[in-house]
Design an enzyme around this catalytic site. Structure first.
Site, short mmCIF file in Angstrom:
data_model
loop_
_atom_site.label_atom_id
_atom_site.label_comp_id
_atom_site.label_asym_id
_atom_site.label_seq_id
_atom_site.Cartn_x
_atom_site.Cartn_y
_atom_site.Cartn_z
N TYR A 139 29.75 26.89 69.43
CA TYR A 139 28.54 26.07 69.40
C TYR A 139 28.93 24.62 69.14
O TYR A 139 29.61 24.31 68.17
CB TYR A 139 27.63 26.61 68.29
CG TYR A 139 26.21 26.09 68.23
CD1 TYR A 139 25.76 25.04 69.02
CD2 TYR A 139 25.29 26.68 67.37
CE1 TYR A 139 24.45 24.59 68.95
CE2 TYR A 139 23.97 26.23 67.29
CZ TYR A 139 23.56 25.19 68.08
OH TYR A 139 22.26 24.75 68.00
N CYS A 140 28.50 23.71 70.04
CA CYS A 140 28.72 22.27 69.88
C CYS A 140 30.22 21.96 69.79
O CYS A 140 30.98 22.37 70.66
CB CYS A 140 27.94 21.76 68.67
SG CYS A 140 27.85 19.95 68.55
N ILE A 141 30.68 21.27 68.74
CA ILE A 141 32.09 20.93 68.63
C ILE A 141 32.97 22.18 68.59
O ILE A 141 34.12 22.16 69.03
CB ILE A 141 32.35 20.04 67.38
CG1 ILE A 141 33.80 19.56 67.34
CG2 ILE A 141 31.99 20.79 66.11
CD1 ILE A 141 34.10 18.65 66.18
N GLY A 195 32.41 24.74 70.41
CA GLY A 195 32.58 25.10 71.80
C GLY A 195 33.66 24.25 72.46
O GLY A 195 34.46 24.75 73.25
#
Length: 601
Positions: free
Chosen positions: A334-336, A338
């Site tokens: 998720y986000c960073i 990812g």
């Protein structure tokens, strides 16, 4: 409420007693305010705004424009003067009629000005109309600056918008009718409570002013948020690994491990039972593991991206395989997290390791060529300020990131809450999402600069490769089956940028889903709410505009679509796995201990 003696017209004894009590409180609050400001933690001044070079360039460009095209400048000035003078005359005429009414208001609506007095009272209406005209004039002046680099023009627009928002009359007590009315109604008690709220926020952040968005006393980790049952089954210096207890008799054989961003806490995916992605996934029959990252202090200053990959991702993979006995697993970033999952996948590819069976990316950027709304903060002056801050403190403090994210939506996340808390004396709401938003985490100094310089500023991963862990990591080597979910109005990871990164990945099996709403609400979108729909299009060779034009829209959450995709890659059903079975050590109950560590200052 009795404020005057009925026979003398003087303040009643009751009112005098309340006034005396309030004055006594002011004395104590003054001492607290003096103490907290005297012991205030300082930060790099360059983090408070751009250097003066930006405004000097803007002034120079504006003057050049005035000299080469004076008619245009005069036209805009006359338009502004005409509107202002006309407004003044109309206000005078309204007063001359002997009625306490405002002139016609042509400035449009704004949710900051919902009190009827903004429309009906001549004083407040004059302030509102003139503010709106001033805002329009300043925005137009910035728009007219032409001789500037596009990225500098974008920064100028952002910071001029901050000035406009800051100067709203709603942000000042003498020009805010709501706050004035509340002060009169409460005999000043609202202002005392507001001052208490202000000082409490300063004390909580060692003198830094971060507006508290939620009532922190209303929530308890493991009590009324982050409540999905599970056990911490592993811990090292980087993370705790939570294995959730099954709710079905059988589960898919392939386990699933989720890596949340370490900028925030993992429980955004487990706020409450009704919208918990964690619970929903477990209820679909999956063995789910969650990584709960450590909240680093100054002792982590030399921890870098390689530590997150090796001691984070790869160690989590190893532990999940050991606990379940499976050779392969599915992973979510998720986000960073990812972004970093893509680094880990390239590393595994180069090592010939096929541990990861499939990868899912939630609002993750891997191509930073368009820096979106963060562009004003990714120029050298800000990054150099952050670098100096991290060298001084060993971490990038969570409050620096909190301020940055908040000012991207300053009226909603800074000024609006500040007015309610400090001028109206209101207690922040018991809102779980806002509580999570204020429960941030620090970043290690080395990791923060590697991420900001190498990935965000230089875009190395998407443009040639990123050196890490002794390898040259590239997006083309992310070749496992992948599903990427991006959010239509995401201002942190714009969907078109997420899409462009997915296009550069080497997998032949790609699914891209664009959901409605933003960075959080778009992901935390349970099917039971029936709230936001999503777009799909199998042709990922198209540019983002053509992809969307040809996409199919489906009502409702993307969760079932993703689960159907995941199910095909998760193996046959087996008896449910119970945390601790087979002699695996249980360290504590979920949500664990790392998530409870607060980052203040």
């Amino acid at each position: 409420m009795t404020t005057n003696s009925s026979d003398t017209g003087q303040p009643s004894a009751e009112a005098l007693a309340r006034m005396t009590e309030n004055l006594t409180k002011v004395e104590g609050l003054r001492d607290r305010l003096t103490a907290v400001l005297a012991n205030r933690n300082t930060h790099q001044a360059s983090l408070d705004g751009p250097n003066q070079e930006l405004f000097a360039k803007a002034a120079k460009a504006y003057m050049q424009e005035a000299m080469t095209n004076p008619a245009k400048l005069i036209e805009h000035q006359l338009e502004y003067w005409t509107k202002s003078v006309t407004h003044f005359v109309e206000a005078q005429q309204a007063l001359a009629r002997g009625t306490l009414s405002a002139p016609q208001d042509r400035t449009g609506t704004d949710r900051r000005f919902t009190n009827p007095m903004w429309e009906k009272h001549p004083y407040f209406n004059f302030l509102k109309q003139q503010y709106m005209r001033n805002s329009e004039a300043l925005a137009q002046a910035v728009e007219d600056v032409e001789d500037m680099e596009p990225h500098e023009k974008k920064r100028l627009k952002y910071f001029s918008r901050q000035i406009i928002d800051m100067m709203s009359p709603t942000n000042f007590l003498p020009t805010n009718p709501d706050a004035l009315q509340r002060a009169v109604e409460t005999e000043g008690e609202s202002l005392i409570k507001g001052l208490e709220n202000l000082i409490s926020d300063l004390e909580a952040n060692h003198g830094e002013l971060i507006v508290r968005l939620a009532d922190e006393d209303a929530f308890e980790l493991g009590g009324n948020i982050a409540t999905t049952p599970g056990k911490v089954v592993f811990r090292n210096r980087m993370f705790e690994l939570i294995q959730y207890s099954p709710t079905t008799e059988e589960v898919h054989g392939t386990p699933l491990v989720v890596f949340p961003p370490w900028i925030n806490k993992f429980y955004i995916l487990d706020l409450k039972e009704q919208n918990s992605l964690v619970k929903w996934v477990v209820d679909q029959g999956y063995t789910l593991f969650m990584v709960s990252w450590v909240n680093p202090d100054a002792s982590y200053r030399d921890v870098g991206m390689d530590d997150y990959v090796l001691d984070g991702y790869l160690e989590a993979f190893a532990q999940v395989k050991k606990i379940t006995g499976e050779k392969r697993l599915n992973a979510v970033g998720y986000c960073i997290a990812g972004t970093t999952l893509s680094l880990a996948l390239s590393l595994l590819k180069q090592r010939g390791d096929d541990t990861v069976k499939s990868a899912t990316f939630f609002t993750a950027l891997t191509d930073f060529s368009d820096q979106g709304e963060f562009q004003p903060f990714l120029t050298d002056d800000f990054i150099e300020g952050i670098e100096a801050e991290t060298k001084d403190k060993g971490i990038l403090p969570s409050i620096v990131m909190a301020r940055t994210f908040s000012f991207l939506r300053s009226n909603d996340l800074v000024y609006g809450p500040a007015v309610k808390s400090y001028m109206m004396g209101e207690t922040p709401p018991a809102f779980d999402l806002l509580y999570w938003n204020g429960d941030g985490a620090n970043l290690p100094a080395k990791m923060a600069m590697q991420y900001l310089r190498g990935l965000c500023q230089r875009n190395e991963l998407a443009e040639g490769g990123y050196d890490l862990c002794g390898h040259h990591l590239v997006l083309d080597e992310v070749d496992v089956p992948l599903c990427a979910i991006a959010c239509e109005t995401d201002h942190i990871a714009p969907w078109k940028d997420s899409y462009r990164g997915v296009q550069k990945m080497g997998s032949k099996d790609k699914t891209f889903i664009m959901t409605q709403s933003g960075h959080i609400a778009g992901i935390v979108n349970p099917p039971s709410k029936g709230k936001y729909g999503h777009y799909t299009n199998k042709d990922l060779t198209l540019n983002h505009e053509d992809w969307l034009a040809g996409a199919k829209f489906t009502d409702g959450s993307w969760w079932p679509r993703w689960e159907k995709w995941l199910r095909k890659r998760s193996g046959a059903m087996i008896p449910a796995r119970i945390p601790g079975e087979g002699g695996q050590e249980i360290l504590c109950d979920a949500p664990g201990t790392y998530v409870a560590v607060k980052a203040r200052g």
